[in-house]
Design an enzyme around this catalytic site. Structure first.
Site, mmCIF file in Angstrom:
data_model
loop_
_atom_site.group_PDB
_atom_site.id
_atom_site.type_symbol
_atom_site.label_atom_id
_atom_site.label_comp_id
_atom_site.label_asym_id
_atom_site.label_seq_id
_atom_site.Cartn_x
_atom_site.Cartn_y
_atom_site.Cartn_z
ATOM 1 C CB SER A 183 -0.903 -0.014 1.234
ATOM 2 O OG SER A 183 -1.751 1.097 1.261
ATOM 3 C CE LYS A 216 -4.448 -0.386 0.147
ATOM 4 N NZ LYS A 216 -5.286 -0.899 1.265
ATOM 5 C CE LYS A 229 -4.329 3.558 2.172
ATOM 6 N NZ LYS A 229 -5.536 2.934 2.769
ATOM 7 C CG ASP A 270 -7.909 2.254 0.180
ATOM 8 O OD1 ASP A 270 -9.114 2.555 0.237
ATOM 9 O OD2 ASP A 270 -7.268 1.841 1.167
ATOM 10 C CD GLU A 325 -9.452 -1.054 0.256
ATOM 11 O OE1 GLU A 325 -9.579 -1.526 1.398
ATOM 12 O OE2 GLU A 325 -8.349 -0.860 -0.289
ATOM 13 C CG ASP A 347 -11.422 -1.432 4.264
ATOM 14 O OD1 ASP A 347 -11.656 -2.075 5.298
ATOM 15 O OD2 ASP A 347 -10.400 -0.726 4.138
ATOM 16 C CE LYS A 407 -7.781 -2.328 6.650
ATOM 17 N NZ LYS A 407 -8.699 -1.705 5.697
ATOM 18 N N GLY A 421 -4.541 -4.216 5.722
ATOM 19 C CA GLY A 421 -3.618 -3.969 6.826
ATOM 20 C C GLY A 421 -3.956 -2.697 7.581
#
Length: 369
Positions: A136, A162, A164, A189, A214, A239, A263, A291
């Site tokens: 990430s 991934k 952000k 994400d 996401e 998520d 998660k 995570g």
């Protein structure tokens, strides 16, 4: 299982690099380390994933300490626990507080596996000997810095990137990444940064061949995600919206997502995680493990759950060296050719290093039955 005592430790560890998302920046990680001791002399370990501010969800380190100390630990001491699945059942009268519940339940699961001489993976029904590793990438100061980081991760062998995103840091970033890395597995994400008013903007991201977007909409939304998914060819991955088996069931029934992130702390523990896994498997919804910047003990729990068969997409369980100068377990979590091998030793398969733990512990409290 006879639990003799429980130790809570407030631990603070400095991250190697600041990690920025649409909800904030973390430079270090406060968390609660849980140790559950039995009369057999064994200890089971787990981490609470809550942070200091209620910005990812409503829980914090301080609220977790309170809920565990004043409610969950007394319930655990007063209950007969024959199997870790019993823990989530006896905690049921306490509403919410999933991170706190997961930390205690996870330590009981580790203790259970250690006492039986089996790995946590096997105790959960895991089948895989190794898991695929993704990474990430937080929001960076510049596009150049982002691309340089990704280049390094690709060379290291990570199997999925991934990134952000947030309004103002999205389409142009994805375009730049694809221009330099046309073939990598890429996902975005959003951490709840968009609304249904952004459908047209989110559709612009589809030309960059994303594995998924996401959690683009609100943290507690399932209905609007179904509307959004009907306008997108790219799969939506949920998520923050999924806290329970029932949330997962409703999301699948409504068509709110085509992929699900799990998660352990978010859903209240390994027992609920396994139920959600089985539900998604039965409905052909691929999964991956997210995570929360866990240290080694929490990371080991993520490895164990990811060994279940329906975790078919690379997760966020990067090796220890990605986040920490030194971790609190021996050996540290390592990656080989984009994979982490699932440990086969008893429990989580890594040994908590008490000396290192002592160095990063701010304070602790021991509870006895």
């Amino acid at each position: 299982m006879e639990i003799k005592s429980i130790i809570l430790r407030h631990v603070k560890m400095e991250l190697l690099n600041p990690f920025t998302t649409s909800v904030g920046t973390e430079v270090d990680k406060d968390f609660i380390l849980v140790e559950v001791k039995s009369k057999s002399g064994q200890s089971g370990w787990a981490e609470s994933v809550s942070i200091m501010e209620p910005i990812y969800n409503e829980e914090t380190v301080r609220t977790n300490w309170h809920i565990m100390s004043d409610h969950l630990i007394p319930i655990l001491f007063a209950s007969e626990i024959r199997h870790p699945d019993d823990v989530s059942e006896v905690f049921r009268p306490i509403r919410g507080n999933f991170n706190a519940k997961a930390a205690l339940e996870g330590a009981v699961w580790d203790l259970y596996a250690r006492e039986r001489g089996v790995s946590l993976s096997k105790a959960l029904g895991g089948e895989k000997e190794k898991i695929e590793v993704g990474v990430s990438v937080g929001i960076q100061e510049s596009e150049i810095k982002m691309l340089k980081q990704i280049e390094g991760y690709v060379k290291e062998g990570y199997q999925r990137i991934k990134v952000k995103i947030k309004p103002g840091w999205d389409v142009h970033i994805l375009k730049a990444i694809r221009a330099q890395f046309p073939d990598i597995k890429l996902m975005a994400d959003a951490n709840c940064a968009y609304t249904l008013n952004d459908i047209g903007h989110l559709q612009r991201m589809e030309e960059y061949n994303l594995m998924m977007i996401e959690q683009p909409l609100d943290h507690d939304d399932i209905i609007d995600h179904a509307k959004l998914q009907s306008h997108l060819k790219t799969p939506i991955c949920l998520d923050e919206s999924i806290h329970t088996f029932e949330d997962a069931r409703k999301a699948i029934e409504l068509g709110s997502c085509r992929i699900m992130n799990l998660k352990i702390g978010r859903v209240g523990g390994l027992t609920e995680s396994r139920k959600i896994h089985d539900l998604c498997r039965d409905h052909n919804i691929p999964m991956w493990c997210g995570g929360m910047l866990e240290a080694g003990i929490g990371r080991a729990h993520n490895i164990a759950i990811t060994s279940l068969s329906n975790f078919t997409l690379p997760g966020d369980t990067a090796p220890s060296s990605h986040y920490w100068k030194k971790d609190i377990i021996d050996p540290e979590v390592t990656m080989e050719d984009g994979f982490i091998f699932v440990p086969q030793g008893p429990g989580i398969g890594y040994e908590p290093n008490r000396s290192k733990i002592e160095d990063v512990t701010l304070y602790s409290r021991t509870f006895t039955k």
